[in-house]
Design an enzyme around this catalytic site. Sequence first.
Site, PDB file in Angstrom:
ATOM      1  N   ASP A  71       0.819  -1.209   0.000  1.00 49.11           N
ATOM      2  CA  ASP A  71       0.000   0.000   0.000  1.00 49.11           C
ATOM      3  C   ASP A  71       0.855   1.262   0.000  1.00 49.11           C
ATOM      4  O   ASP A  71       1.910   1.323   0.647  1.00 49.11           O
ATOM      5  CB  ASP A  71      -0.899  -0.020   1.246  1.00 49.11           C
ATOM      6  CG  ASP A  71      -1.819   1.176   1.327  1.00 49.11           C
ATOM      7  OD1 ASP A  71      -2.666   1.332   0.428  1.00 49.11           O
ATOM      8  OD2 ASP A  71      -1.686   1.962   2.285  1.00 49.11           O
ATOM      9  N   GLU A 119       1.153  -0.620  -5.122  1.00 53.48           N
ATOM     10  CA  GLU A 119       0.165   0.429  -5.362  1.00 53.48           C
ATOM     11  C   GLU A 119       0.952   1.740  -5.394  1.00 53.48           C
ATOM     12  O   GLU A 119       1.212   2.348  -4.363  1.00 53.48           O
ATOM     13  CB  GLU A 119      -0.904   0.467  -4.259  1.00 53.48           C
ATOM     14  CG  GLU A 119      -2.062   1.405  -4.604  1.00 53.48           C
ATOM     15  CD  GLU A 119      -2.343   2.453  -3.539  1.00 53.48           C
ATOM     16  OE1 GLU A 119      -3.256   3.261  -3.738  1.00 53.48           O
ATOM     17  OE2 GLU A 119      -1.648   2.483  -2.519  1.00 53.48           O
TER      18      GLU A 119
END
Length: 713
Positions: free
Chosen positions: A393, A446
């Site tokens: 993330d 990401e």
Amino acid sequence: MIAEIDRIVDGHHHDPHSVLGLHGRDLRVLRPGALEVHAVLPDDTRVALPHRHRGVFAARLPRKVDDYRIAVRYEDGSAHLQADAYRYTPTLGELDLHLIGEGRHEELWRALGAHVIEREGDLGEVSGTRFAVWAPDARGVRVIGDFNYWSGIAHPMRSLGSSGVWELFLPEVGEGDLYKFQVLGADGHWRDKADPMARRTQMPPDTASVVTVSEHVWTDQEWMAQRKGTEPHRAPMSVYEVHLGSWRPGLSYTELAEQLVSYVCEMGFTHVELLPVAGHPFDGSWGYQVTSYYAPTPRFGSPDEFRHLVDSLHRAGIGVFLDWVPAHFPKDEWALARFDGTALYEHPDPRRGEHPDWGTLIFNYGRTEVRNFLVANALYWLEEFHIDGLRVDAVASMIYLDYSRGSGAWEPNMFGGRENLEAIDFLKELNTTVYRRNPAVAMIAEESTAYTGVTTPVDLGGLGFGLKWNMGWMHDSLEYVKKEPIHRKYHHNDITFSMVYAYSENYILPLSHDEVVHGKQSLFNKPPGDEWQRAATLRALLSFMWSHPGKQLLFMGGEIAQGEEWSHEQGVPWWLLRFDHHAGVQRLVKALNGLYRPRPALWSLDTDPAGFDWLDGGDHEGNTLSYLRRGEDDSVLVCAVNFSPVPRPGRRIGLPEEGRWSCVLNSDDPRFGGSGYQAPTSVVAEPQEWHGRPYSAEITLPPLGAVWFEPER
């Protein structure tokens, strides 16, 4: 000796074992509040230990022994016969401590934390729990828990040299016992801290760590063996993104192992991606503010029950990705923040150590032990839980020092640039280590900027990820379908631009949870028009996505054209399936997955330009696209999409082969909720050159629809 005892009882003695326990024939025992204490020797001789000072009882034994027990009686009349925690040598060896100090202990979870073990002795084996925690600047550390009424006076830990590790073996503490570490910080303040390496935790809002032992027996050997020979970027990957707490609210890991597995199999997805399951106190963070990096959230069951969920998915042939959050952590006082009274896990400079948007702390990627904590954590999920890949993330927030910071709020690196060189080195170390130990998993970034080389191997100068979310495709495609069809001709490049850079990285195309919250509207409500038009546009977009180079990811609810934005409290509105528009989109997604997996043209060359050719990417006025997909097995698929509500009959399209071509997908089919506009189920290639191909045929493009054709070989 009195001064030594005072230091132990006050909690700032680095080596209580040097005073307590058996030294020659001298035995000293710390039992605060005891009425009387005896030593029980191997021949059952009982030796009274008079009270000496501040809860320490001591005496010289009549002869030298190697083992003994302590009999304790308290004023309330209770009596206990116990092994002595301070007779045991350290349970961590020199190699463990060396690797921890070097930041290279790849199985850190086996060294630190709480582990139930057996210790040998003349009076037989003693079962207990070995506690170990890294707190290099602490003045003292104690173990507290339900086994000592949350008073750590009797259980000070010892410091193991320069490693910064504190250790203690506590007999009779075992599975299910609650504990924390009581840390006397460098600033002189005591803090009760959850174990950073806890493998199980209490249910929020309670914050204690839990001693745990895994009893799970894995049954996914066939999946794991098959995975070894797979290259993720050359394999089919259709991912269903799931927030476990709101897919069907109220389900446990065990219930999910039945219902989620059944649904994903029925829908034909190849993988699930789970929003973070690591321990987090606040439901509203969706798991992205982690306090317990090594413990699955207890909201849905035990760690072994989570293993059972993964095991069940694997046995059904479904891969499991996990969202993983090494970018930041919350400031809760009982967790990682200022763990030993100093900025231990976080960077000490707030310009690098605090995240202005999220109100969280940022890891100190330049500290070897912190990098070790994170790298080992990635390995822990992959190896102990058989996870098939980690979606990392917020990578952009890690690699840029000025991320969400204005002028003067960030400090350049040593070369005057904006890159966080320490974070970049961490990511390279992470991916190198993960792929060395687990070459068949997928490390997925990401990363929302144009940073180059995200999926380039580390030895070629890249970050070393296997795949990257294509945020540009997601943004441009959604912006395009939001436009009124009459205006789309002015924004045609939005829907085609992704092919300019499609092979710059190994991409996943995400329509994720982030795109259906915070006022962005659901996928169903992004396009304009009435319900039929919105559903048709969504079907066209999904058909385009499944046939575009790159893997695909769809967040739960998108497959049923959920009307409202996602709510982590309300969950997916499954009742919408009573209505044709919603049930039709679900049937389309199921059909897309059914067509996808057996057709290598749709996935085997996702990262190779040989897998895609435009037929006509420039039809601005008609809002249409047409292109070829090819597989490494020489298979071919012709795809065409009409983003206009006007049907396009009699459209000639170039074909690379002669013969009959069957329509294997028509998103406007009535079973998907389409208009059923008359379109041929097959066409015959004519020897008329078109779109640079030797053959062609006339096809019908239905309104707001997509069609796929393949040769009848």
